[in-house]
Design a protein around this motif. Structure first.
Motif, PDB file in Angstrom:
ATOM      1  N   ILE A 196       0.810  -1.171   0.007  1.00  0.00           N
ATOM      2  CA  ILE A 196       0.032  -0.050   0.093  1.00  0.00           C
ATOM      3  C   ILE A 196       0.936   1.352  -0.029  1.00  0.00           C
ATOM      4  N   ARG A 197       0.449   2.210  -0.792  1.00  0.00           N
ATOM      5  CA  ARG A 197       1.200   3.495  -0.896  1.00  0.00           C
ATOM      6  C   ARG A 197      -0.082   4.464  -0.750  1.00  0.00           C
ATOM      7  N   ASN A 198       0.444   5.592  -0.151  1.00  0.00           N
ATOM      8  CA  ASN A 198      -0.804   6.593   0.107  1.00  0.00           C
ATOM      9  C   ASN A 198      -0.251   7.773  -0.926  1.00  0.00           C
ATOM     10  N   TYR A 199      -1.317   8.064  -1.711  1.00  0.00           N
ATOM     11  CA  TYR A 199      -1.127   9.360  -2.640  1.00  0.00           C
ATOM     12  C   TYR A 199      -2.539  10.103  -2.727  1.00  0.00           C
ATOM     13  N   ASN A 200      -2.291  11.333  -3.093  1.00  0.00           N
ATOM     14  CA  ASN A 200      -3.745  12.104  -3.356  1.00  0.00           C
ATOM     15  C   ASN A 200      -3.528  13.171  -4.391  1.00  0.00           C
ATOM     16  N   VAL A 201      -4.554  13.404  -4.897  1.00  0.00           N
ATOM     17  CA  VAL A 201      -4.293  14.533  -5.821  1.00  0.00           C
ATOM     18  C   VAL A 201      -4.402  15.884  -5.337  1.00  0.00           C
ATOM     19  N   SER A 202      -3.667  16.834  -5.829  1.00  0.00           N
ATOM     20  CA  SER A 202      -3.178  17.878  -5.187  1.00  0.00           C
ATOM     21  C   SER A 202      -4.657  18.842  -5.251  1.00  0.00           C
ATOM     22  N   VAL A 203      -5.016  19.517  -4.579  1.00  0.00           N
ATOM     23  CA  VAL A 203      -6.186  20.637  -4.738  1.00  0.00           C
ATOM     24  C   VAL A 203      -5.676  21.950  -4.419  1.00  0.00           C
ATOM     25  N   LYS A 204      -6.475  22.976  -4.850  1.00  0.00           N
ATOM     26  CA  LYS A 204      -6.398  24.647  -4.639  1.00  0.00           C
ATOM     27  C   LYS A 204      -7.880  24.558  -4.138  1.00  0.00           C
ATOM     28  N   GLU A 205      -8.188  25.449  -3.036  1.00  0.00           N
ATOM     29  CA  GLU A 205      -9.539  25.574  -2.448  1.00  0.00           C
ATOM     30  C   GLU A 205      -9.578  27.133  -2.976  1.00  0.00           C
ATOM     31  N   VAL A 206     -10.491  27.688  -3.471  1.00  0.00           N
ATOM     32  CA  VAL A 206     -10.721  28.946  -3.505  1.00  0.00           C
ATOM     33  C   VAL A 206     -11.991  29.293  -3.480  1.00  0.00           C
ATOM     34  N   ASN A 207     -12.440  30.280  -2.477  1.00  0.00           N
ATOM     35  CA  ASN A 207     -13.855  30.700  -2.103  1.00  0.00           C
ATOM     36  C   ASN A 207     -14.680  29.512  -2.274  1.00  0.00           C
ATOM     37  N   ASN A 208     -14.212  28.454  -1.281  1.00  0.00           N
ATOM     38  CA  ASN A 208     -15.290  27.350  -0.989  1.00  0.00           C
ATOM     39  C   ASN A 208     -15.303  26.524  -2.392  1.00  0.00           C
ATOM     40  N   LYS A 209     -14.625  26.574  -3.195  1.00  0.00           N
ATOM     41  CA  LYS A 209     -14.633  25.846  -4.408  1.00  0.00           C
ATOM     42  C   LYS A 209     -13.303  24.927  -4.548  1.00  0.00           C
ATOM     43  N   VAL A 210     -13.391  23.746  -4.951  1.00  0.00           N
ATOM     44  CA  VAL A 210     -12.230  23.077  -5.036  1.00  0.00           C
ATOM     45  C   VAL A 210     -11.790  22.908  -6.561  1.00  0.00           C
ATOM     46  N   ILE A 211     -10.530  23.179  -6.604  1.00  0.00           N
ATOM     47  CA  ILE A 211      -9.953  23.044  -8.163  1.00  0.00           C
ATOM     48  C   ILE A 211      -8.920  21.844  -8.191  1.00  0.00           C
ATOM     49  N   PHE A 212      -8.999  21.020  -8.957  1.00  0.00           N
ATOM     50  CA  PHE A 212      -8.108  19.643  -8.819  1.00  0.00           C
ATOM     51  C   PHE A 212      -7.007  20.005  -9.580  1.00  0.00           C
ATOM     52  N   LEU A 213      -5.866  20.097  -9.295  1.00  0.00           N
ATOM     53  CA  LEU A 213      -4.663  20.436 -10.002  1.00  0.00           C
ATOM     54  C   LEU A 213      -4.138  19.414 -10.876  1.00  0.00           C
ATOM     55  N   ARG A 214      -4.770  18.100 -10.982  1.00  0.00           N
ATOM     56  CA  ARG A 214      -4.273  17.099 -11.825  1.00  0.00           C
ATOM     57  C   ARG A 214      -2.862  16.637 -11.467  1.00  0.00           C
ATOM     58  N   LYS A 215      -2.442  16.800 -10.281  1.00  0.00           N
ATOM     59  CA  LYS A 215      -1.044  16.195 -10.174  1.00  0.00           C
ATOM     60  C   LYS A 215      -1.171  15.187  -8.809  1.00  0.00           C
ATOM     61  N   LEU A 216      -0.574  14.244  -9.163  1.00  0.00           N
ATOM     62  CA  LEU A 216      -0.688  13.027  -7.943  1.00  0.00           C
ATOM     63  C   LEU A 216       0.638  13.423  -7.031  1.00  0.00           C
ATOM     64  N   VAL A 217       0.474  13.541  -5.901  1.00  0.00           N
ATOM     65  CA  VAL A 217       1.618  13.731  -5.022  1.00  0.00           C
ATOM     66  C   VAL A 217       1.525  12.592  -3.712  1.00  0.00           C
ATOM     67  N   PRO A 218       2.817  12.323  -3.271  1.00  0.00           N
ATOM     68  CA  PRO A 218       2.693  11.202  -2.148  1.00  0.00           C
ATOM     69  C   PRO A 218       2.073  11.876  -0.869  1.00  0.00           C
ATOM     70  N   GLY A 219       1.549  11.064  -0.036  1.00  0.00           N
ATOM     71  CA  GLY A 219       1.095  11.486   1.334  1.00  0.00           C
ATOM     72  C   GLY A 219      -0.552  11.662   1.248  1.00  0.00           C
ATOM     73  N   GLY A 220      -1.316  11.582   2.327  1.00  0.00           N
ATOM     74  CA  GLY A 220      -2.698  11.797   2.478  1.00  0.00           C
ATOM     75  C   GLY A 220      -3.133  13.155   2.218  1.00  0.00           C
ATOM     76  N   SER A 221      -4.398  13.280   2.198  1.00  0.00           N
ATOM     77  CA  SER A 221      -4.988  14.689   1.972  1.00  0.00           C
ATOM     78  C   SER A 221      -5.537  15.091   3.152  1.00  0.00           C
ATOM     79  N   GLU A 222      -5.516  16.392   3.386  1.00  0.00           N
ATOM     80  CA  GLU A 222      -6.240  16.903   4.674  1.00  0.00           C
ATOM     81  C   GLU A 222      -7.903  16.884   5.000  1.00  0.00           C
TER      82      GLU A 222
END
Length: 132
Positions: free
Chosen positions: A8-34
C-alpha cells in the motif's frame, strides 16, 4: 496503512481551494489529503442538492465521532497482522469481453495515434463493451 502493509502506498491529487470551491490540479503527490473531496466531486457531477446536503450532515457526524473516539483507537497494525492474503480482482478474468478490450488496448500504439484515431478506437472499445 502504508506503514503496516507492504503493497500500500498513499497518494492524493493535489487541490487548491478558492472561495469554498475546489480546483483539482491534476497532480498526484505522495501522502494523504487534509480533507475528503467526495462531496465536492458529487456536487460538481450534478448530484441533487438534497443528497449533497445530507452528505455534509453525515460527514459532520462522522468527524464528531472520530474526535470523541480518537482515530488512534483503531489499531491498523492488528489488522495488518491478521491479513489473509491479497485482495482478489473483482473482474472476471476469463470474461471474453474483458479479454477483447484488453487485447485492443494492448495492441494499440497510443504514441502514434492521431486524436481522431484515438476517439475512433475508444468508440470501438465502447461498442465491444456495450455490444452495440
Amino acid at each position: 496503512m502504508e506503514y503496516s502493509f507492504k503493497r500500500i502506498r498513499n497518494y492524493n491529487v493535489s487541490v487548491k481551494e478558492v472561495n469554498n470551491k475546489v480546483i483539482f490540479l491534476r497532480k498526484l503527490v505522495p501522502g494523504g489529503s487534509e480533507h475528503s473531496f467526495g462531496i465536492h466531486v458529487a456536487k460538481m457531477a450534478g448530484m441533487p442538492k438534497s443528497i449533497v446536503k445530507r452528505s455534509h450532515e453525515i460527514l459532520k457526524q462522522l468527524e464528531n465521532e472520530n474526535r470523541q473516539d480518537g482515530i488512534s483507537s483503531k489499531p491498523v497494525k492488528n489488522i495488518a497482522s491478521a491479513a489473509e492474503g491479497y485482495q482478489l480482482n473483482f473482474f472476471q478474468l476469463d470474461d471474453p469481453v474483458l479479454s477483447r478490450v484488453r487485447d485492443e488496448i494492448k495492441h494499440m500504439d497510443v504514441n502514434n495515434l492521431t486524436p481522431l484515431e484515438a476517439l475512433n478506437k475508444l468508440n470501438e472499445i465502447k461498442k465491444i463493451i456495450t455490444g452495440k
